[in-house]
Design a protein around this motif. Structure first.
Motif, PDB file in Angstrom:
ATOM      1  N   LEU A  16      -9.060 -14.703 -36.587  1.00 10.80           N
ATOM      2  CA  LEU A  16      -8.405 -13.945 -35.510  1.00 10.80           C
ATOM      3  C   LEU A  16      -9.411 -13.540 -34.437  1.00 10.80           C
ATOM      4  CD1 LEU A  16      -5.801 -11.459 -37.034  1.00 10.80           C
ATOM      5  CD2 LEU A  16      -5.390 -13.428 -35.574  1.00 10.80           C
ATOM      6  N   LEU A  17     -10.568 -13.065 -34.854  1.00 11.57           N
ATOM      7  CA  LEU A  17     -11.598 -12.664 -33.897  1.00 11.57           C
ATOM      8  C   LEU A  17     -12.069 -13.847 -33.056  1.00 11.57           C
ATOM      9  CD1 LEU A  17     -13.746 -10.264 -36.102  1.00 11.57           C
ATOM     10  CD2 LEU A  17     -12.254  -9.640 -34.200  1.00 11.57           C
ATOM     11  N   ILE A  18     -12.253 -14.990 -33.702  1.00 12.31           N
ATOM     12  CA  ILE A  18     -12.701 -16.182 -32.992  1.00 12.31           C
ATOM     13  C   ILE A  18     -11.631 -16.644 -32.010  1.00 12.31           C
ATOM     14  CG2 ILE A  18     -13.381 -18.599 -33.239  1.00 12.31           C
ATOM     15  CD1 ILE A  18     -14.498 -17.763 -36.057  1.00 12.31           C
ATOM     16  N   ARG A  19     -10.375 -16.663 -32.453  1.00 11.18           N
ATOM     17  CA  ARG A  19      -9.270 -17.065 -31.575  1.00 11.18           C
ATOM     18  C   ARG A  19      -9.141 -16.105 -30.388  1.00 11.18           C
ATOM     19  NH1 ARG A  19      -8.095 -21.870 -32.716  1.00 11.18           N
ATOM     20  NH2 ARG A  19      -7.579 -22.405 -34.854  1.00 11.18           N
ATOM     21  N   ASP A  20      -9.349 -14.814 -30.637  1.00 11.27           N
ATOM     22  CA  ASP A  20      -9.288 -13.840 -29.557  1.00 11.27           C
ATOM     23  C   ASP A  20     -10.378 -14.114 -28.524  1.00 11.27           C
ATOM     24  OD1 ASP A  20      -8.458 -11.353 -28.234  1.00 11.27           O
ATOM     25  OD2 ASP A  20     -10.368 -10.566 -28.996  1.00 11.27           O
ATOM     26  N   LYS A  21     -11.590 -14.347 -28.996  1.00  9.05           N
ATOM     27  CA  LYS A  21     -12.707 -14.644 -28.086  1.00  9.05           C
ATOM     28  C   LYS A  21     -12.433 -15.926 -27.308  1.00  9.05           C
ATOM     29  CE  LYS A  21     -17.520 -14.789 -27.456  1.00  9.05           C
ATOM     30  NZ  LYS A  21     -17.864 -14.317 -26.183  1.00  9.05           N
ATOM     31  N   ARG A  22     -11.870 -16.930 -27.973  1.00  7.57           N
ATOM     32  CA  ARG A  22     -11.569 -18.188 -27.291  1.00  7.57           C
ATOM     33  C   ARG A  22     -10.487 -17.969 -26.233  1.00  7.57           C
ATOM     34  NH1 ARG A  22      -8.839 -23.696 -28.709  1.00  7.57           N
ATOM     35  NH2 ARG A  22      -9.871 -24.961 -27.118  1.00  7.57           N
ATOM     36  N   SER A  23      -9.515 -17.123 -26.514  1.00  9.34           N
ATOM     37  CA  SER A  23      -8.485 -16.805 -25.519  1.00  9.34           C
ATOM     38  C   SER A  23      -9.116 -16.203 -24.261  1.00  9.34           C
ATOM     39  CB  SER A  23      -7.467 -15.817 -26.077  1.00  9.34           C
ATOM     40  OG  SER A  23      -6.657 -16.430 -27.027  1.00  9.34           O
ATOM     41  N   GLN A  24     -10.099 -15.348 -24.455  1.00  5.74           N
ATOM     42  CA  GLN A  24     -10.786 -14.745 -23.313  1.00  5.74           C
ATOM     43  C   GLN A  24     -11.528 -15.790 -22.492  1.00  5.74           C
ATOM     44  OE1 GLN A  24     -13.249 -11.548 -24.797  1.00  5.74           O
ATOM     45  NE2 GLN A  24     -11.544 -10.607 -25.871  1.00  5.74           N
ATOM     46  N   VAL A  25     -12.192 -16.718 -23.186  1.00  8.48           N
ATOM     47  CA  VAL A  25     -12.941 -17.776 -22.491  1.00  8.48           C
ATOM     48  C   VAL A  25     -11.981 -18.667 -21.703  1.00  8.48           C
ATOM     49  CG1 VAL A  25     -14.353 -19.856 -22.854  1.00  8.48           C
ATOM     50  CG2 VAL A  25     -14.878 -17.755 -24.102  1.00  8.48           C
ATOM     51  N   LEU A  26     -10.871 -19.066 -22.324  1.00  9.10           N
ATOM     52  CA  LEU A  26      -9.903 -19.924 -21.647  1.00  9.10           C
ATOM     53  C   LEU A  26      -9.233 -19.199 -20.483  1.00  9.10           C
ATOM     54  CD1 LEU A  26      -8.337 -21.636 -24.785  1.00  9.10           C
ATOM     55  CD2 LEU A  26      -9.940 -22.651 -23.147  1.00  9.10           C
ATOM     56  N   ALA A  27      -8.968 -17.908 -20.646  1.00  8.73           N
ATOM     57  CA  ALA A  27      -8.376 -17.125 -19.556  1.00  8.73           C
ATOM     58  C   ALA A  27      -9.339 -17.033 -18.366  1.00  8.73           C
ATOM     59  CB  ALA A  27      -8.002 -15.736 -20.047  1.00  8.73           C
ATOM     60  N   GLU A  28     -10.627 -16.910 -18.645  1.00  8.02           N
ATOM     61  CA  GLU A  28     -11.626 -16.908 -17.567  1.00  8.02           C
ATOM     62  C   GLU A  28     -11.609 -18.232 -16.821  1.00  8.02           C
ATOM     63  OE1 GLU A  28     -15.505 -15.956 -19.086  1.00  8.02           O
ATOM     64  OE2 GLU A  28     -14.843 -14.026 -19.847  1.00  8.02           O
ATOM     65  N   ASN A  29     -11.474 -19.323 -17.568  1.00 12.88           N
ATOM     66  CA  ASN A  29     -11.401 -20.637 -16.926  1.00 12.88           C
ATOM     67  C   ASN A  29     -10.195 -20.721 -15.996  1.00 12.88           C
ATOM     68  OD1 ASN A  29     -13.676 -21.455 -18.318  1.00 12.88           O
ATOM     69  ND2 ASN A  29     -12.560 -22.683 -19.797  1.00 12.88           N
ATOM     70  N   ILE A  30      -9.047 -20.280 -16.483  1.00 15.14           N
ATOM     71  CA  ILE A  30      -7.821 -20.332 -15.679  1.00 15.14           C
ATOM     72  C   ILE A  30      -7.962 -19.450 -14.444  1.00 15.14           C
ATOM     73  CG2 ILE A  30      -5.370 -19.724 -15.667  1.00 15.14           C
ATOM     74  CD1 ILE A  30      -5.329 -20.595 -18.669  1.00 15.14           C
ATOM     75  N   ALA A  31      -8.521 -18.265 -14.617  1.00 14.72           N
ATOM     76  CA  ALA A  31      -8.684 -17.344 -13.490  1.00 14.72           C
ATOM     77  C   ALA A  31      -9.639 -17.891 -12.436  1.00 14.72           C
ATOM     78  CB  ALA A  31      -9.190 -15.997 -13.989  1.00 14.72           C
ATOM     79  N   ASN A 101      -2.955 -25.960 -21.597  1.00 16.89           N
ATOM     80  CA  ASN A 101      -2.623 -26.531 -22.908  1.00 16.89           C
ATOM     81  C   ASN A 101      -3.483 -25.925 -24.009  1.00 16.89           C
ATOM     82  OD1 ASN A 101      -0.659 -28.189 -21.807  1.00 16.89           O
ATOM     83  ND2 ASN A 101      -2.012 -29.964 -21.653  1.00 16.89           N
ATOM     84  N   ALA A 102      -4.782 -25.808 -23.758  1.00 17.19           N
ATOM     85  CA  ALA A 102      -5.690 -25.238 -24.756  1.00 17.19           C
ATOM     86  C   ALA A 102      -5.349 -23.768 -25.011  1.00 17.19           C
ATOM     87  CB  ALA A 102      -7.140 -25.367 -24.293  1.00 17.19           C
ATOM     88  N   PHE A 103      -5.012 -23.030 -23.942  1.00 14.32           N
ATOM     89  CA  PHE A 103      -4.667 -21.622 -24.091  1.00 14.32           C
ATOM     90  C   PHE A 103      -3.385 -21.464 -24.908  1.00 14.32           C
ATOM     91  CE2 PHE A 103      -2.933 -17.522 -22.882  1.00 14.32           C
ATOM     92  CZ  PHE A 103      -4.045 -16.710 -22.923  1.00 14.32           C
ATOM     93  N   THR A 104      -2.391 -22.297 -24.619  1.00 14.45           N
ATOM     94  CA  THR A 104      -1.117 -22.236 -25.358  1.00 14.45           C
ATOM     95  C   THR A 104      -1.318 -22.571 -26.824  1.00 14.45           C
ATOM     96  OG1 THR A 104       0.117 -22.812 -23.364  1.00 14.45           O
ATOM     97  CG2 THR A 104       1.233 -23.145 -25.470  1.00 14.45           C
ATOM     98  N   ARG A 105      -2.074 -23.625 -27.092  1.00 14.87           N
ATOM     99  CA  ARG A 105      -2.328 -24.013 -28.483  1.00 14.87           C
ATOM    100  C   ARG A 105      -3.095 -22.917 -29.226  1.00 14.87           C
ATOM    101  NH1 ARG A 105      -3.470 -29.403 -31.277  1.00 14.87           N
ATOM    102  NH2 ARG A 105      -4.453 -28.690 -33.185  1.00 14.87           N
ATOM    103  N   ASN A 106      -4.109 -22.366 -28.584  1.00 12.09           N
ATOM    104  CA  ASN A 106      -4.891 -21.299 -29.202  1.00 12.09           C
ATOM    105  C   ASN A 106      -4.011 -20.083 -29.482  1.00 12.09           C
ATOM    106  OD1 ASN A 106      -7.657 -20.328 -29.961  1.00 12.09           O
ATOM    107  ND2 ASN A 106      -7.135 -18.778 -28.436  1.00 12.09           N
ATOM    108  N   SER A 107      -3.101 -19.773 -28.573  1.00 11.19           N
ATOM    109  CA  SER A 107      -2.184 -18.638 -28.769  1.00 11.19           C
ATOM    110  C   SER A 107      -1.266 -18.868 -29.962  1.00 11.19           C
ATOM    111  CB  SER A 107      -1.346 -18.408 -27.516  1.00 11.19           C
ATOM    112  OG  SER A 107      -2.158 -18.029 -26.445  1.00 11.19           O
ATOM    113  N   MET A 108      -0.771 -20.098 -30.095  1.00 12.27           N
ATOM    114  CA  MET A 108       0.093 -20.409 -31.241  1.00 12.27           C
ATOM    115  C   MET A 108      -0.680 -20.324 -32.551  1.00 12.27           C
ATOM    116  SD  MET A 108       2.701 -23.402 -29.898  1.00 12.27           S
ATOM    117  CE  MET A 108       1.453 -24.643 -29.952  1.00 12.27           C
TER     118      MET A 108
END
Length: 133
Positions: A16-31, A101-108
């Motif tokens: 969960l912690l790793i997925r959360d950190k990855r969500s932050q990284v992917l969100a930065e990319n999108i932003a 796509n990566a953000f959606t998959r990571n969220s799922m």
């Protein structure tokens, strides 16, 4: 008889912690999809999880009970991603479709892990309460 949460939950809290950190990284990319010179980053989930597993197996064990425990999941590093598209001239390597796509998959996958942990907690509550809930 004490309940070992580490045995009950395994690597799922670290996941969960790793997925959360990855969500932050992917969100930065999108932003930063339109920011000139921005380089897309990502995390290797398998490597970060292997680090968490080695911590659980004791390779990073504490030598004294008073020492802080190091969680490799919280210190998982992001790295620059190799671009899949040619440079558009501004130096930005973000492919917005790939990021979404990566953000959606990571969220799922985050939600799947969370559902698993919730079912484990529910099972523990039933075991503690004697099944009367």
């Amino acid at each position: 008889m004490a309940i070992s949460f580490e045995k009950a939950f395994g690597l799922h809290p670290d996941a969960l912690l790793i997925r959360d950190k990855r969500s932050q990284v992917l969100a930065e990319n999108i932003a930063n999809a339109d920011t000139p010179g921005y380089k897309a980053k990502d995390m290797d989930f398998q490597t970060a999880l292997a680090g968490a597993q080695s911590r659980q197996s004791g390779s990073l064990g504490r030598t004294d009970p008073k020492h802080f425990e190091i969680s490799t999941a919280r210190h998982a590093d992001s790295q620059y991603r190799i671009p899949n598209q040619p440079d558009t001239g501004d130096g930005n390597t973000v492919d917005i479709h790939e990021e979404r796509n990566a953000f959606t998959r990571n969220s799922m996958e985050y939600q799947t892990t969370l559902n698993f942990l919730n079912s484990r907690i529910s099972g523990l509550k039933k075991a503690i309460g004697g099944g009367t809930q």
